[in-house]
Design a protein around this motif. Structure first.
Motif, mmCIF file in Angstrom:
data_model
loop_
_atom_site.group_PDB
_atom_site.id
_atom_site.type_symbol
_atom_site.label_atom_id
_atom_site.label_comp_id
_atom_site.label_asym_id
_atom_site.label_seq_id
_atom_site.Cartn_x
_atom_site.Cartn_y
_atom_site.Cartn_z
ATOM 1 N N ARG A 38 0.834 -1.193 0.000
ATOM 2 C CA ARG A 38 0.000 0.000 0.000
ATOM 3 C C ARG A 38 0.873 1.250 0.000
ATOM 4 O O ARG A 38 1.884 1.327 0.698
ATOM 5 C CB ARG A 38 -0.911 0.055 1.231
ATOM 6 N N ILE A 41 0.340 4.981 1.133
ATOM 7 C CA ILE A 41 -0.608 5.725 1.950
ATOM 8 C C ILE A 41 -0.312 7.213 1.805
ATOM 9 O O ILE A 41 0.746 7.690 2.225
ATOM 10 C CB ILE A 41 -0.502 5.306 3.427
ATOM 11 N N ARG A 52 -8.185 3.767 -6.105
ATOM 12 C CA ARG A 52 -8.316 3.131 -4.797
ATOM 13 C C ARG A 52 -7.406 1.917 -4.673
ATOM 14 O O ARG A 52 -6.995 1.550 -3.567
ATOM 15 C CB ARG A 52 -9.779 2.739 -4.546
ATOM 16 N N ASP A 54 -4.061 4.375 -0.537
ATOM 17 C CA ASP A 54 -4.913 4.733 0.583
ATOM 18 C C ASP A 54 -4.635 6.207 0.868
ATOM 19 O O ASP A 54 -3.606 6.738 0.451
ATOM 20 C CB ASP A 54 -4.581 3.906 1.829
#
Length: 463
Positions: free
Chosen positions: A276, A278, A356, A360
């Motif tokens: 991910r 972020i 998406r 994040d």
């Protein structure tokens, strides 16, 4: 490797041409024609390298034959020789969290990693090709001082840095305005960072002016900045993964201009095993809102405890938009026109789904920022700058995330004192900075005023 504009109006460029052009002559941002794809074996090999050797390997596919490998190696070695940590960007662990420390350069901020290299690249290309370069940039805090320290005293280069008056920390301001080299020119703009950035883009879009004064860019609109920032993502992964291509890491990235997190996205596209990415923003949450809704719409610029992120129009967003729109310059132009006419742009449902998948995002308040600085210091004695604290808050639900520690806390003493009641000890580079002599012009937030200042400053020296 050749370079194209996100808006499709620039003939393919070499690496050297792209570095010197900065912003595309059509107003777009430059991107590589092809993003290299790295096999697992290469990742395993790279994980064993020190930072400087890794930097040469990461940059080589993008540089191509524009710079001989021996010269590139020398540029890299000289660029990082002044960093105070032998690893350049070490990974540390405090308060049960991993921190990628990016503040060991001469101005104690992550932008040194790219701008020490970019300054040497500019000098190398000017010496090789002749002429002069006038660097024009806007800063919300750290870019300005890092750029100034990257080119101060270098032959053939003048640098003009705009910062929003009263909207950077006192230390950040003094880091810029106390550099008195003859080729360094600081300008305090009576407005916000977005105003300063708008002026820079307007002057780069004035092609006769840009060509007369041979303007170059150090903001993250210069692709070399982004390429250099990918290096530390590879470095952190190598230190934590042991070279296992199955080991995926997440990164929490404090960002306002989207440059640092775009560098992480580019590393992931190259094959780095990233789980991910972020996006950590403060109250100026245009990027967080875009990830949540698919709508990119600027709002009011708020002053916060993390001033380098007090931005509503992220200059690197256009690069991501280009790839999100399947590298279609016409589609990019259409959405940017929509933004210009309505103040917002929106991507369709399928592309929002891809956003998406890529990111994040979370917006963090000043109260949360102070609480995180306090929590980490109480648990471990480790002191965060407010931007790093924003990143840590945004990653609260991802315990294995690496937080990018983007600046030394001594650059933001007011926020740190508010959080923990004492000042952090300054690194040697910041000691005494508030007592030094300064030089800075003050101008209205007007492109013509800045252009007149540049003309007056350079006089007959323009080429």
């Amino acid at each position: 490797m050749r370079y194209l504009s996100t808006r499709g109006g620039v003939e393919p460029l070499s690496f050297a041409e792209a570095v010197m052009m900065g912003l595309g002559t059509d107003g777009g941002l430059l991107v590589p024609e092809v993003i290299p794809s790295l096999p697992a074996e290469t990742l395993r090999d790279w994980a064993q390298l020190d930072f400087q050797a890794l930097a040469v390997e990461v940059l080589t596919p993008f540089v191509g034959d524009a710079i001989p490998r021996a010269d590139l190696t020398d540029l890299v070695e000289r660029s990082y020789a002044g960093f105070t940590h032998p690893e350049v960007t070490p990974v540390t662990e405090h308060a049960e969290r991993r921190w990628l420390e990016l503040f060991h350069g001469p101005t104690a901020a992550f932008k040194d990693v790219a701008l020490q290299l970019l300054g040497n690249l500019f000098e190398y290309l000017i010496v090789r090709e002749g002429g002069a370069l006038r660097i024009l940039g806007a800063t919300s805090g750290d870019t300005g001082s890092a750029a100034i320290y990257g080119v101060r005293g270098k032959a053939g280069i003048d640098i003009f840095i705009l910062h929003p008056k009263g909207r950077v920390s006192p230390v950040q301001e003094r880091q810029m305005t106390t550099v008195l080299d003859a080729n360094v020119h600081n300008i305090a703009i009576e407005g916000t960072f977005d105003d300063a950035q708008r002026i820079v883009k307007a002057l780069f879009s004035d092609l006769p002016f840009k060509q007369e004064y041979r303007l170059g860019a150090v903001n993250s609109i210069n692709l070399a900045r982004i390429l250099a920032q990918t290096i530390y993502y590879f470095y952190a992964w190598g230190r934590l993964s042991g070279g296992d291509p199955e080991r995926r890491l997440s990164f929490a990235v404090p960002t306002g201009n989207f440059g640092d997190v775009f560098a992480g996205w580019l590393a992931k596209r190259m094959g780095l095993p990233v789980d991910r990415l972020i996006i950590a923003t403060n109250r100026n949450d245009i990027l967080t809102r875009f990830v949540a809704t698919g709508v990119y719409q600027a709002g009011e610029v708020y002053q916060t405890l993390s001033p380098a992120m007090d931005i509503q129009l992220a200059s690197n967003f256009e690069r991501y938009l280009y790839y999100l729109l399947d590298e279609d310059p016409a589609a990019v132009r259409t959405l940017l026109l929509e933004m210009a006419e309505t103040g917002a742009l929106k991507v369709d449902g399928e592309r929002h789904r891809r956003v998406r998948e890529d990111f994040d995002a979370r917006a963090v308040s000043d109260g949360e920022t102070l609480a995180e600085i306090r929590r980490v210091e109480q648990r471990s004695g480790y002191i965060l700058c407010p931007h790093t604290a924003v990143g840590a808050c945004a990653a609260a639900e991802v315990q294995d995330a690496v937080v990018l520690a983007t600046a030394h806390p001594a650059k933001f003493t007011e926020a740190v004192v508010e959080a923990i009641g004492r000042e952090p000890p300054p690194p040697p580079s910041l000691q005494g900075v508030l007592e030094r002599e300064t030089r800075c012009a003050e101008l209205p937030a007007d492109a013509d005023a800045v252009a007149s200042f540049i003309r007056h400053t350079l006089g007959a020296s323009a080429v």
